[in-house]
Design an enzyme around this catalytic site. Structure first.
Site, PDB file in Angstrom:
ATOM      1  N   ASP A  15      -1.204  -3.048   3.022  1.00 37.45           N
ATOM      2  CA  ASP A  15      -0.304  -3.741   3.944  1.00 37.45           C
ATOM      3  C   ASP A  15      -0.522  -5.260   3.910  1.00 37.45           C
ATOM      4  O   ASP A  15      -1.633  -5.728   3.662  1.00 37.45           O
ATOM      5  CB  ASP A  15      -0.533  -3.202   5.363  1.00 37.45           C
TER       6      ASP A  15
ATOM      7  N   LEU B 161      -9.107   9.663 -13.492  1.00 37.74           N
ATOM      8  CA  LEU B 161      -8.745   9.253 -12.127  1.00 37.74           C
ATOM      9  C   LEU B 161      -7.429   9.915 -11.738  1.00 37.74           C
ATOM     10  O   LEU B 161      -6.428   9.795 -12.448  1.00 37.74           O
ATOM     11  CB  LEU B 161      -8.613   7.723 -12.045  1.00 37.74           C
TER      12      LEU B 161
ATOM     13  N   HIS C  94       5.079  -8.573  -2.779  1.00 43.28           N
ATOM     14  CA  HIS C  94       5.038  -7.204  -3.307  1.00 43.28           C
ATOM     15  C   HIS C  94       4.623  -7.220  -4.788  1.00 43.28           C
ATOM     16  O   HIS C  94       3.893  -6.346  -5.239  1.00 43.28           O
ATOM     17  CB  HIS C  94       6.407  -6.520  -3.154  1.00 43.28           C
TER      18      HIS C  94
END
Ligand code: IPE
Ligand code: IPE
Ligand code: MG
Length: 253
Positions: free
Chosen positions: A33, A144, A50
């Site tokens: 965030d 991962l 972003h």
């Protein structure tokens, strides 16, 4: 008299070697965030934040690999985020498509398995197909497990699990006595994965915003005022160091 106050901000940044001597979360969840505020505070359009956030996520993936974290779940777009202004939503969709295309080779090379968790049925088909292509190309990777929570909401996730179980019950496939936590978990998007050990939220907000509400029942929570685009490797190491000081009890003594 000298008082000494200890809080995570006063930790010296540990090295990778030091950190690896302590407990490493098996599953890390992050609420990324603060992208918009990062850009606005520089007089830049929110989308620039972003974009920077996407770069930080790439570094986060690498750091997870270096630390030996097996599962990473990154909250990249919530169900509620669909209600943002049309322009921001469409710029974000374009960015997801661009970033997934750009990062696919790197994910393959780094043995990262991508998995979208979220409400697929409301994702525009051209965006969904890019995600699904990346899932297909990385499906056999094992180092991962990287969940992207996209079009994701925990309440919607639990609701769809509930509906599936109700349907099975109606069809006589499930009995009331076998309806337990294990069964519910089987129908969550995270079926078969361990719960997050550590959940990080950047940007100073102290809430979960509909993220992994079931799975985070016993996660260690770490909140930092750092905005996501500034969440670098050093910040990440501090969060893991903080996690290593926690005493997890799970209700026991
Ligand atoms: C998080 O950053 C990314 C998404 C929700 C898509 P924000 O866009 O929420 O940035 P802030 O919180 O407004 O600064
Ligand atoms: C949560 O951030 C969602 C993501 C980071 C993708 P928001 O910015 O949407 O959350 P609120 O609105 O501050 O609760
Ligand atoms: Mg936000």
């Amino acid at each position: 008299m000298k008082l000494s106050v200890s809080c995570f901000n006063s930790f010296k940044t540990p090295s990778l070697i030091e950190l690896k001597k302590g407990a490493i979360p098996l599953h890390l969840a992050v609420i990324m965030d603060g992208n918009g505020r990062w850009a606005s505070s520089r007089g830049l359009p929110r989308i620039v934040g972003h974009k920077k956030g996407a770069d930080v996520l790439r570094e986060t993936v690498i750091t997870c690999k270096d630390l030996g974290i097996k599962y990473l779940t990154a909250y990249s777009f919530s169900n509620e985020n669909w209600q943002r202004p049309r322009r921001e939503v469409s710029e974000l969709m374009e960015l997801f498509v661009e970033v997934l295309g750009r990062e696919l080779d790197g994910m393959i090379k780094n043995d990262v398995k991508l998995n979208l968790i979220g409400q697929r049925e409301i994702i525009p088909p051209d965006v969904l197909s890019v995600f699904e292509n990346a899932e297909k190309k990385t499906e056999n990777n094992k180092t991962l497990f990287f969940n992207i929570a996209f079009s994701y909401g925990a309440r919607q996730e639990i609701t769809q699990a509930f509906k599936k179980i109700a349907q099975l019950y109606k069809e006589g496939e499930v009995e009331l006595k076998s309806c337990n936590e294990k069964l519910i978990e089987k129908y969550l998007y995270t079926a078969g994965m361990p719960d997050p050990d550590l959940l990080i939220r950047t940007s100073g907000e102290l809430r979960l915003s509909n993220f992994l509400l079931w799975q985070s029942a016993y996660s260690e929570l770490y909140f930092t005022k750092t905005l996501w685009p500034d969440f670098n490797r050093k910040q990440f190491f501090l969060a893991v160091k903080d996690y290593q000081q926690r005493k997890r009890r799970f209700g026991r003594l």
